[in-house]
Scaffold this active site. Structure first.
Site, PDB file in Angstrom:
ATOM      1  CG  ASP A 405      -1.795   1.175   1.356  1.00 27.60           C
ATOM      2  OD1 ASP A 405      -2.601   1.382   0.440  1.00 27.60           O
ATOM      3  OD2 ASP A 405      -1.687   1.906   2.360  1.00 27.60           O
ATOM      4  CD  GLU A 458      -2.500   2.491  -3.396  1.00 23.87           C
ATOM      5  OE1 GLU A 458      -3.516   3.177  -3.539  1.00 23.87           O
ATOM      6  OE2 GLU A 458      -1.939   2.335  -2.304  1.00 23.87           O
TER       7      GLU A 458
END
EC number: 2.4.1.18
Length: 728
Positions: A405, A458
């Protein structure tokens, strides 16, 4: 009685201010003879016992009413195994003395932990059930180099920090203690007298299980057995494999209708897993399951990085869920958050009174967007903690991939900061060199230690080489989310079709950089929250056009180069934004057949067709796998391209992004012959207008678009069609 124990030492020990309990407690050779000392608050009578015979060897005298006992053993010269018979409140208990056991951590482990190169620190640090010298118990260890004293507190000692102070291994800053009788299932924490003399109660950073919020204790829990990856699971992650990911928040996929309570891991194994398999997805991606205190963080602010959340059951229940997914042929991706952690007092923040896990300067260590703290990747023990965690999930649970993330927030020091709010690196640049090295090292170790496992990033910027090997200057990820493609295509789709001709490049631009990285095309949870609306609700027009637009978009997405990701609810066109506190709107699929059923059937057919035809996935990251046939017809908002496999087999994909059917639309093709329409998003099966080409079309030897042969098709309104060559 010994006279060697200074009263100040006893006072400090009882007050919890003494850093070296093993120098005082336990068995010691003194001038007076062999001496045993024990700190046993509330005890009234203590005897030393010979375990083999049960005979009393000597009585310990109470030197301090607060619980300090000491005694010389007559006629004993050599160290021996012993137990203590202790009377508390009129009841005698036979216990093993924790202070008769030697050092726990092997010198090599201590050295590797200090160097930050211990691949599996969780095998040493934390709480581990063990048997030492024939005695069963639990060995505890925690890294807190600046603490003045650390004790284990838990259900086994009335949460009393006086009872079990730990030994400091000065060479590593690790505190350790073996506590006889402590067993799996018991709760514990570490009590620290920190560097500033303040008392802190901390959860174990390496706890394998933890309490569910609002409680915060760690739980003794054995290290799970290793999971051996199968050849099929390894192949399913490869670049030429069909990868269609169903992204799920376990707490809101479905809930009990009577009380809105979560499904358990085992209930999810029985309901979610077969549903994802039936829908044709190849992978499940789970929003973070690490223990976390705040439901509204969706798991992205973890405090128990090694502990699956208890919201849905036990650690073993979670393993059951993973095993069920694997048995159904689904690989499992875990969202992983090594970028930041919350500032909750019980967790990592100022762990030993210093900024141990985080940077001390808020310009480096504080994330103002999320009110969280940023790991200090330059500290070897911190990076080791995180790298070990990646291996832990992959090796001990069989997690097939990690989706990292917020990578951009890690690799840029000025991420979301104004001038003056960040500190340049040693070369004056904005890159976080330590974070970059951490990511490279993590990906390198995953590749070396867990064959077939992969990582996904990401990463929201144009940082070069996210999916290139570290040795060539890349970060070493296998895949990167293509957020640029997602933003461009959604921006295009929300336009009224009459204006799309002026924004044709929103759909074509992605191919200009498509082969710079190994991309995943994500329609993730981030796109259906915070006022962005649902994907369906972004589509223009009346209800019919909204659904038609969505179906055309999905047909385009599944054919476009890159692996696929769809957040739960989007597969049946949920009309509202995602709410983490409620179930998906499954009632939309109740009653008679409707538009939502049509989208669900389409996604299922997209998945199965995509998996069946190699041309749609085998060469996602090879220029040979894609070719434009019609790229410049912006006036009619038509785009046509070819997907190709290694053997040269082609699938033609044609999209019409206006509500006007395009009859007699001729375009050039590479391979003449008979072509079958294998998917049409306007089919009545999906609640479309059923405009199409009657199944089979034949090419003509008529030149078009610079090619000798061509097809003459009807392009349905707001639709995407796929055609497969059947023969001459």
């Amino acid at each position: 009685m010994s006279s060697r124990i200074d009263r100040d030492v006893i006072n400090a020990l009882i007050a919890g201010h003494f850093a070296d309990p093993f120098s005082v407690l336990g068995m010691h050779q003194t001038q007076a003879g062999l001496e045993v000392r024990a700190l046993l608050p509330d005890a009234t009578d203590v005897w030393v016992i010979e375990p083999k015979t049960g005979r009393k060897v000597g009585k310990l005298e109470c030197l301090d009413a607060r619980g300090f006992f000491c005694g010389v053993l007559p006629r004993r010269k050599n160290f021996f195994r012993y137990q203590l018979a202790v009377t508390w409140h009129g009841q005698q208990n036979l216990i093993d003395d924790p202070y008769r056991f030697g050092p726990l951590i092997q010198e090599m482990d201590a050295w590797l932990l200090s160097e930050g190169t211990h691949l599996r620190p969780y095998e040493t640090l934390g709480a581990h059930a063990d048997t030492m010298d024939g005695v069963t118990g639990t060995r505890f260890s925690v890294w807190a180099p600046n603490a003045r004293r650390v004790s284990v507190v838990g259900q086994f000692n009335y949460w009393d920090g006086r009872r079990h102070p730990m030994r400091l291994r000065k060479e590593s800053g690790i505190w350790e203690l073996f506590i006889p009788g402590a067993h799996n299932g018991q709760l514990y924490k570490f009590e620290l007298l920190d560097a500033n003399g303040n008392l802190r109660i901390k959860a174990d950073p390496y706890a394998f299980e933890a309490q569910m919020r609002p409680e915060t204790a760690s739980m003794i829990c054995g290290l799970p057995e290793k999971v051996t990856p199968s050849e099929e699971r390894q192949k399913a992650n490869q670049f030429d494999a069909p990868i269609s990911i169903y992204e799920v928040h376990l707490g809101s996929w479905r809930r009990h209708t009577d009380n809105n309570f979560w499904l358990s891991y085992r209930e999810l194994a029985d309901q979610l897993v077969p549903y994802a398999k039936w829908m044709g997805f190849t992978h499940l991606e789970l929003l973070p399951v690490n223990e976390h205190p705040f439901d509204g963080s969706w798991g992205y602010q973890p405090t128990g990085l090694y502990a699956p959340t208890r919201r849905f059951g036990t650690r073993d229940d979670f393993r059951y869920f993973i095993n069920a997914a694997h048995a159904a042929g689904l690989n499992v991706i875990l969202d992983w958050v090594p970028g930041h952690f919350p500032s909750d007092e019980f967790s990592l923040a100022e762990f030993d009174g210093t900024h141990l896990y985080e940077h001390s300067d808020p310009r480096e260590g504080y994330h103002q967007d999320w009110n969280t703290l940023i790991y200090n990747y330059g500290r070897r023990e911190v990076s080791n903690y995180l790298v070990g965690n990646a291996l832990y999930w992959m090796e001990r649970f069989g997690i097939d991939a990690l989706r990292v993330d917020a990578v951009a927030s890690m690799i840029y020091r000025d991420y979301s900061r104004k001038e003056g709010e960040w500190i340049p690196n040693e070369f004056g640049g904005r890159e976080n060199l330590e974070a970059i090295e951490f990511l490279r090292n993590t990906n390198r170790i995953i590749g070396e230690q867990v064959p077939g496992a992969v990582s996904m990033a990401e990463e929201s910027t144009d940082f070069s080489g996210v999916t290139r090997p570290p040795e060539t200057g890349g970060l070493g990820f296998w895949y990167k989310w293509n957020l640029g493609w997602m933003h461009d295509t959604l921006d295009y789709m929300k336009l009224d079709p009459v204006y799309r001709q002026y924004h044709h490049d929103k759909l074509t631009f992605g191919m200009l950089y498509n082969h710079t990285e190994n991309f995943v095309l994500p329609l993730s949870h981030d796109e259906v929250v915070h006022g962005k609306k649902s994907i369906l609700d972004r589509m223009p027009g009346d209800a019919w056009q909204k659904f038609a637009n969505l179906r055309a978009y999905y047909g385009w997405m599944w054919a476009f180069p890159g692996k696929k990701l769809l957040f739960m609810g989007n597969e049946f066109a949920q009309g509202r934004e995602w709410n983490h506190d409620a179930s998906l709107d499954w009632h939309l699929l109740e009653g008679g057949d409707n538009w939502h059923h049509g989208v669900q059937r389409l996604v299922r057919d997209l998945n199965h067709t995509y998996r069946h035809h190699k041309a749609l996935h085998e060469l996602d990251f090879d220029a040979y796998g894609f070719e434009w046939l019609v790229v410049d017809d912006n006036e009619r908002s038509v785009l046509i391209f070819v997907r190709r496999d290694k053997a040269g087999n082609e699938i033609i994909v044609a999209s019409n992004f206006t509500p006007v059917p395009r009859h007699d639309y001729r375009f050039g093709i590479n391979q003449p012959g008979r072509w079958r329409e294998i998917l049409n998003t306007d089919s009545m099966h999906y609640h479309g207008s059923n405009t199409g080409n009657g199944g089979v079309v034949h090419s003509d030897e008529i030149e078009s678009h610079g090619r000798q042969h061509s097809l003459n098709l009807t392009l349905p309104p707001l639709a995407t069609i796929w055609l497969m060559r059947e023969g001459e």
